[in-house]
Enzyme design. Sequence first.
Site, mmCIF file in Angstrom:
data_model
loop_
_atom_site.group_PDB
_atom_site.id
_atom_site.type_symbol
_atom_site.label_atom_id
_atom_site.label_comp_id
_atom_site.label_asym_id
_atom_site.label_seq_id
_atom_site.Cartn_x
_atom_site.Cartn_y
_atom_site.Cartn_z
ATOM 1 N N ASN A 4 0.803 -1.217 0.000
ATOM 2 C CA ASN A 4 0.000 0.000 0.000
ATOM 3 C C ASN A 4 0.836 1.268 0.000
ATOM 4 O O ASN A 4 0.317 2.347 0.239
ATOM 5 C CB ASN A 4 -0.947 -0.013 1.214
ATOM 6 C CG ASN A 4 -1.986 1.076 1.136
ATOM 7 O OD1 ASN A 4 -2.541 1.344 0.084
ATOM 8 N ND2 ASN A 4 -2.245 1.718 2.258
ATOM 9 N N SER A 60 -5.063 2.360 -8.411
ATOM 10 C CA SER A 60 -5.879 3.566 -8.264
ATOM 11 C C SER A 60 -6.934 3.578 -9.352
ATOM 12 O O SER A 60 -6.739 2.988 -10.420
ATOM 13 C CB SER A 60 -5.003 4.816 -8.404
ATOM 14 O OG SER A 60 -5.796 5.988 -8.477
ATOM 15 N N TYR A 74 2.234 9.448 -11.812
ATOM 16 C CA TYR A 74 1.394 8.684 -10.886
ATOM 17 C C TYR A 74 0.442 7.771 -11.656
ATOM 18 O O TYR A 74 0.352 6.579 -11.383
ATOM 19 C CB TYR A 74 0.607 9.632 -9.981
ATOM 20 C CG TYR A 74 -0.307 8.922 -9.017
ATOM 21 C CD1 TYR A 74 0.194 8.394 -7.834
ATOM 22 C CD2 TYR A 74 -1.661 8.774 -9.292
ATOM 23 C CE1 TYR A 74 -0.640 7.729 -6.940
ATOM 24 C CE2 TYR A 74 -2.502 8.109 -8.408
ATOM 25 C CZ TYR A 74 -1.990 7.596 -7.232
ATOM 26 O OH TYR A 74 -2.816 6.944 -6.351
ATOM 27 N N LYS A 78 0.423 3.606 -11.661
ATOM 28 C CA LYS A 78 -0.698 2.790 -11.194
ATOM 29 C C LYS A 78 -1.200 1.866 -12.303
ATOM 30 O O LYS A 78 -1.664 0.763 -12.038
ATOM 31 C CB LYS A 78 -1.815 3.671 -10.642
ATOM 32 C CG LYS A 78 -1.402 4.417 -9.373
ATOM 33 C CD LYS A 78 -0.894 3.472 -8.295
ATOM 34 C CE LYS A 78 -0.544 4.172 -7.006
ATOM 35 N NZ LYS A 78 -0.218 3.243 -5.918
ATOM 36 N N THR A 109 -8.243 11.371 3.835
ATOM 37 C CA THR A 109 -7.118 11.150 4.741
ATOM 38 C C THR A 109 -6.476 12.488 5.076
ATOM 39 O O THR A 109 -6.706 13.487 4.374
ATOM 40 C CB THR A 109 -6.062 10.254 4.075
ATOM 41 O OG1 THR A 109 -5.544 10.941 2.918
ATOM 42 C CG2 THR A 109 -6.640 8.902 3.675
#
Length: 192
Positions: A4, A60, A74, A78, A109
Site C-alpha cells: 500500500n 488507483s 502517478y 498505477k 485522509t
Amino acid sequence: MFNNAGIMHARDDDAISTPEEIWDLTQNINVKGVWFGSKHAVLSLRRHKKTKGSIINTASVVALVGSATPQLAYTASKGAVLALTRELAIVHAREGFRFNNLCPAPLNTPLLQDWLGDDVAKRQRREIHFPSGRFGEAIEQAHAVVFLASDESSFVNGHDFVVDGGMTKAYVTPEGQGVPGPANNASKTSLE
C-alpha cells in the site's frame, strides 16, 4: 500481504512538465516497491511451504479512467501496477498465491486534506464525481482489503477491486452537487 505504499509528487504534471527525476522517483516507489513487496511475499510463502496466500497491491481508479488534472507519472505507475498484478496472478495461481489490485478513489485522509487545504473549488472539482457527494473513508478501503485477504475471496484472483463509491460508473452526478452558480450546470454534465 498488502502493498500500500506510494507517492504522488507535487511536481508530477503532464508529459512536457514532469521532471525526469520525479518520473523516476514515482516509478521506483509505486512500481518497483510493489514488485519488491510481491517478490518477497512469494519467497516467504514458498520458504514457509504455504499452499495459499493473498497479495493485495494498491493501484488507483486513475489507472482505469485517467485524470484530467495532470499527474502523468502517478497515473502511469498505477497502470503498471495493474499489469504487474495481473501477470503475477496468472504466474502464481497454481501455487495457490492470489494477487489482486485495490483501486481506490481519493480517500478522506490527512494527506488529502493537507493537499486540498482551504481551496473549496479544488475540493468541489473532485467531490462532484462521486454519486454520494463525498470522498471515501480509509476504513472503507480497509474492509475491501480484509475481504481480499480472507478465505471468503478464495476464488478471486487477478481482479481490479474498485473502491470508489460508484465514481468510475457515473457519467453525470445527481442534482444539487458541484460548484454553486453557472459553472454548476456544466460540471453536472461532464467529467473533469
